[in-house]
Design a protein around this motif. Structure first.
Motif, mmCIF file in Angstrom:
data_model
loop_
_atom_site.group_PDB
_atom_site.id
_atom_site.type_symbol
_atom_site.label_atom_id
_atom_site.label_comp_id
_atom_site.label_asym_id
_atom_site.label_seq_id
_atom_site.Cartn_x
_atom_site.Cartn_y
_atom_site.Cartn_z
ATOM 1 N N SER A 154 -1.821 -0.596 -11.472
ATOM 2 C CA SER A 154 -1.642 0.418 -10.853
ATOM 3 C C SER A 154 -2.331 0.457 -9.505
ATOM 4 O O SER A 154 -2.630 -0.264 -8.986
ATOM 5 C CB SER A 154 -1.670 1.541 -11.341
ATOM 6 N N ARG B 188 -4.256 2.971 -8.089
ATOM 7 C CA ARG B 188 -4.772 3.312 -8.092
ATOM 8 C C ARG B 188 -5.865 2.446 -8.410
ATOM 9 O O ARG B 188 -6.864 2.550 -8.921
ATOM 10 C CB ARG B 188 -5.309 4.524 -9.477
ATOM 11 N N ARG B 189 -5.952 0.841 -8.155
ATOM 12 C CA ARG B 189 -6.362 0.161 -9.068
ATOM 13 C C ARG B 189 -7.839 -0.091 -7.584
ATOM 14 O O ARG B 189 -7.393 -0.391 -6.239
ATOM 15 C CB ARG B 189 -6.152 -1.181 -9.301
ATOM 16 N N ARG C 231 -5.198 -5.773 -6.522
ATOM 17 C CA ARG C 231 -4.743 -4.775 -5.707
ATOM 18 C C ARG C 231 -5.693 -5.604 -3.740
ATOM 19 O O ARG C 231 -4.983 -5.351 -3.114
ATOM 20 C CB ARG C 231 -6.083 -3.349 -6.164
ATOM 21 N N SER D 208 2.536 1.359 -1.855
ATOM 22 C CA SER D 208 1.613 1.757 -1.926
ATOM 23 C C SER D 208 0.321 1.476 -0.988
ATOM 24 O O SER D 208 0.097 2.458 0.119
ATOM 25 C CB SER D 208 0.958 2.736 -3.726
ATOM 26 N N ASP D 209 0.535 0.724 -0.703
ATOM 27 C CA ASP D 209 -1.229 0.491 -0.021
ATOM 28 C C ASP D 209 -0.228 0.264 1.556
ATOM 29 O O ASP D 209 -0.862 0.460 2.727
ATOM 30 C CB ASP D 209 -1.361 -0.778 0.124
ATOM 31 N N GLN E 159 -1.447 3.624 2.366
ATOM 32 C CA GLN E 159 -3.030 4.258 2.374
ATOM 33 C C GLN E 159 -2.921 3.554 4.255
ATOM 34 O O GLN E 159 -3.596 4.233 4.529
ATOM 35 C CB GLN E 159 -3.167 3.733 1.429
#
Length: 285
Positions: free
Chosen positions: A132, A134-135, A142, A265-266, A269
């Motif tokens: 995910s 969150r990995r 990730r 997501s990254d 971020q």
């Protein structure tokens, strides 16, 4: 690693369910710190089981609330290691290929032993790789998604990886947590293999990630022999028939969707991190 504190925690909380997800989960680290990984991933399971048994009474079947403490152990597809068959099911023999896999195998068998010896409701979920956003960044999926985002935004030039041909059964962590919960809702405690039943290579993961940001991965990925494991696990794929038929469980996110989710997501971020850094440099924070 502290038996007394685990007993105290179980006694204080009087839980209905205990999910033992505590472990050093980065497989390559287990070659550098084999004893530590074995102590936590193997003996840690025994300490959790003992804590439940001690709080529950000698037969391990009841706690102060009158019900049974149900225990879930996070077993691993790494226990199959050099797999005797593909796909791997609940009856496939174990052949772990890392200190991590060996420790997880001990945790799996000691859980089964306490179930059979003390009548505890104790199950193991033999979960295949679950990922995910969150990995941790040290894990290959990730590492890939973060690199794709950083390269796209101009903050990284290359991505070093090991064996691009290693095959795994990757799924979404949120789906797997549903399976974990379902295991503890059954009348009888039973161990289950959980995965998607779909195989992908590390190369596939790279391709899906870089395609999402409109880049050709071949222009950025370098193979570093130093990143290849001492004893590689070449092919892991779950036989999901039992978990699907008995628990009614189905994955909801396929692997391309998962890699796209992680890259997206990254991207956010990495953008936030550099916006924050620019603010600090400008004295605007």
């Amino acid at each position: 690693m502290d038996q007394a504190s685990l007993v105290s925690a179980v006694d204080t909380v009087q839980p209905d369910e205990v999910y033992n997800l505590g472990a050093i989960s980065f497989v390559p680290m287990s070659w550098q710190q084999a004893e530590l990984v074995t102590e936590i991933n193997g003996m840690g399971v025994l300490r959790m089981l003992e804590a439940i048994r001690m709080v529950s009474g000698l037969n391990g079947s009841r706690h102060a609330g009158g019900g049974q403490i149900r225990f879930y152990q996070a077993s691993s597809s790494e226990m199959f290691g050099k797999a005797a068959e593909t796909p791997q099911s609940e009856t496939t023999r174990f052949h772990p290929r890392s200190p991590y896999g060996v420790a997880k195998t001990y945790g799996h068998f000691i859980t089964k032993n306490y179930r059979e010896s003390f009548g505890m409701y104790a199950v193991s979920g033999m979960l295949f790789n679950h990922e995910s956003p969150r990995r941790g960044a040290e894990f290959v999926t990730r590492k890939i998604s973060l690199a794709a985002a950083r390269i796209k935004l101009g903050h990284q030039k290359k991505l070093d990886l090991g064996n691009l041909d290693a095959v795994r059964d990757w799924g979404f962590a949120g789906d797997y947590v549903r399976a974990m919960h379902l295991m503890l809702q059954q009348e009888e405690p039973t161990d289950y293999v959980v995965g998607t039943g779909q195989m992908h290579t590390v190369r596939d993961a790279v391709r899906y990630a870089f395609e999402h940001v409109d880049l050709d991965w071949k222009d950025y990925v370098c193979v570093d022999p130093a990143l290849v494991r001492p004893a590689e696990v070449e092919v892991l794929c779950a036989d999901t028939q039992r978990v699907r038929t008995e628990l009614g469980w189905e994955p909801t996110v396929d692997f391309p969707q998962l890699m796209h989710m992680m890259v997206e997501s990254d991207l956010q971020q990495v953008s936030r991190e550099h916006e924050y850094g620019d603010l600090l440099l400008a004295g605007s924070w």
